[in-house]
Design a protein around this motif. Structure first.
Motif, short mmCIF file in Angstrom:
data_model
loop_
_atom_site.label_atom_id
_atom_site.label_comp_id
_atom_site.label_asym_id
_atom_site.label_seq_id
_atom_site.Cartn_x
_atom_site.Cartn_y
_atom_site.Cartn_z
N PHE A 175 0.82 -1.21 0.00
CA PHE A 175 0.00 0.00 0.00
C PHE A 175 0.85 1.26 0.00
N ARG A 176 2.04 1.17 0.56
CA ARG A 176 2.94 2.33 0.65
C ARG A 176 3.27 2.91 -0.71
N ALA A 177 3.24 2.08 -1.76
CA ALA A 177 3.58 2.54 -3.10
C ALA A 177 2.65 3.66 -3.57
N PHE A 178 1.41 3.64 -3.09
CA PHE A 178 0.43 4.64 -3.53
C PHE A 178 0.65 6.01 -2.87
N TYR A 179 1.46 6.02 -1.79
CA TYR A 179 1.67 7.28 -1.08
C TYR A 179 3.14 7.62 -0.86
N ILE A 180 4.06 6.84 -1.46
CA ILE A 180 5.47 7.13 -1.25
C ILE A 180 5.85 8.49 -1.82
N SER A 181 5.14 8.93 -2.83
CA SER A 181 5.43 10.23 -3.44
C SER A 181 4.60 11.36 -2.82
N TYR A 182 3.76 11.04 -1.85
CA TYR A 182 2.86 12.06 -1.28
C TYR A 182 3.61 13.26 -0.68
N PRO A 183 4.67 13.03 0.12
CA PRO A 183 5.43 14.19 0.64
C PRO A 183 6.01 15.05 -0.48
N THR A 184 6.55 14.39 -1.52
CA THR A 184 7.09 15.15 -2.65
C THR A 184 5.98 15.86 -3.41
N THR A 185 4.85 15.18 -3.56
CA THR A 185 3.71 15.78 -4.24
C THR A 185 3.26 17.04 -3.52
N LEU A 186 3.20 16.97 -2.19
CA LEU A 186 2.82 18.15 -1.41
C LEU A 186 3.88 19.24 -1.51
N THR A 187 5.14 18.81 -1.47
CA THR A 187 6.24 19.78 -1.58
C THR A 187 6.17 20.53 -2.90
#
Length: 312
Positions: A175-187
């Motif tokens: 499941f982590r794969a779906f949100y691993i980029s979330y911090p970068t996406t927010l940044t």
């Protein structure tokens, strides 16, 4: 006669509502419906250009997926894989963009009103704060769909549907794969949205200082705002793409990459400083009409809702 003139004046006054000051004149339902409509329009109309941008940002692509420009990419993808390849993964965007943008614009209008962004004057800071808050809510819903979309956009993707891609990614990477980029996406997206919304308000002030209903000014302001935000945040978008497509990479180092810092290091070591600008042209090309369509659709959607329901 006087009564008739008074009635006409009242009608004119009703037609000249402060169109730009959306929150005081519109309900949360109107904000969400208009936002959902705007989000779907924004992401689907320019989807093929977004697909090209994704492919151009992939680090260490196969020789068959190296393109010299947008025109070259369109020609090669269409001739080798078929025109439909440019639209592969769009269903994921449609599924996610509606609810994500509904929440996005509803949050934006609520926070903007709460911090005084609808008061008279040039409220750049308040608008930027509202845009940042809207991004956090939007990306929480949209990130998994964006991951699926980019995996399906890649050269050689074998996924036939969104559910198939989602199951395969979850099985292989968790499941982590779906949100691993979330911090970068927010940044990336917090400054992108803050810049875009502030620029939109600024351009709108210049193009339509009276704030009357003027679709053309909304479209032009939206396009200019999108270009500004896209150009300034492209390096972060390149990093986000690496993290979201890492599971499909043949490079073991990329497959194990798990942070924004590590991704940036890989890009710099393999492609140099210019690597952070890969996909800049298609990103701007897609962002200008996409944000113009988004703001134009959003404003139009709210106006249609207002006139249909008789909401003041």
């Amino acid at each position: 006669m006087a009564a008739h003139q008074s009635s006409q004046a009242a009608i004119i006054e009703d037609d000249e509502v402060d169109y730009e000051s959306l929150s005081p004149n519109s309900s949360m339902t109107a904000n969400m419906l208009a936002g959902a409509f705007a989000g779907i329009m924004e992401h689907t109309v320019m989807y093929p250009i977004d697909a090209i941008k994704t492919r151009m940002q992939v680090v260490n692509p196969s020789p068959a997926a190296v393109y010299t420009g947008v025109t070259n990419a369109v020609a090669r993808i269409s001739s080798v894989e078929g025109v439909r390849a440019l639209w592969r993964g769009m269903t994921s965007v449609v599924m996610g963009a509606g609810p994500a943008h509904a929440v996005h614009f509803a949050t934006y209008e609520f926070v903007k009103e709460s911090v005084g962004g609808n008061e008279s004057g040039h409220r750049i800071f308040e608008t930027a704060v509202a845009g940042g808050c809207a991004t956090i809510a939007n990306d929480a819903l949209m990130n998994p769909f964006d991951v699926i979309k980019q995996r399906m956009q890649m050269h050689g993707s074998t996924y036939k549907s969104v559910p198939e891609a989602a199951r395969a990614i979850h099985k292989a990477e968790g499941f982590r794969a779906f949100y691993i980029s979330y911090p970068t996406t927010l940044t990336m997206n917090i400054p992108f949205t803050a810049i875009q919304f502030s620029a939109y308000e600024s351009f709108s002030q210049m193009l339509n200082p009276t704030k009357k209903y003027d679709p053309l000014s909304h479209v032009i302001a939206g396009g200019l705002a999108g270009a500004t935000a896209a150009a300034l945040t492209t390096p972060l978008d390149v990093i986000k793409t690496l993290l979201q497509t890492r599971g499909s990479s043949q490079d073991e180092r990329i497959r194990k990459c798990s942070s924004m810092k590590e991704a940036a290091k890989i890009i710099y070591e393999t492609q140099g400083s210019w690597g952070f600008l890969r996909g800049l042209r298609p990103r701007i090309i897609s962002s200008v009409p996409a944000t113009a369509i988004c703001w134009g659709s959003y404003e139009a959607g709210k106006e249609i809702y207002k006139r249909t329901t008789g909401e003041a």
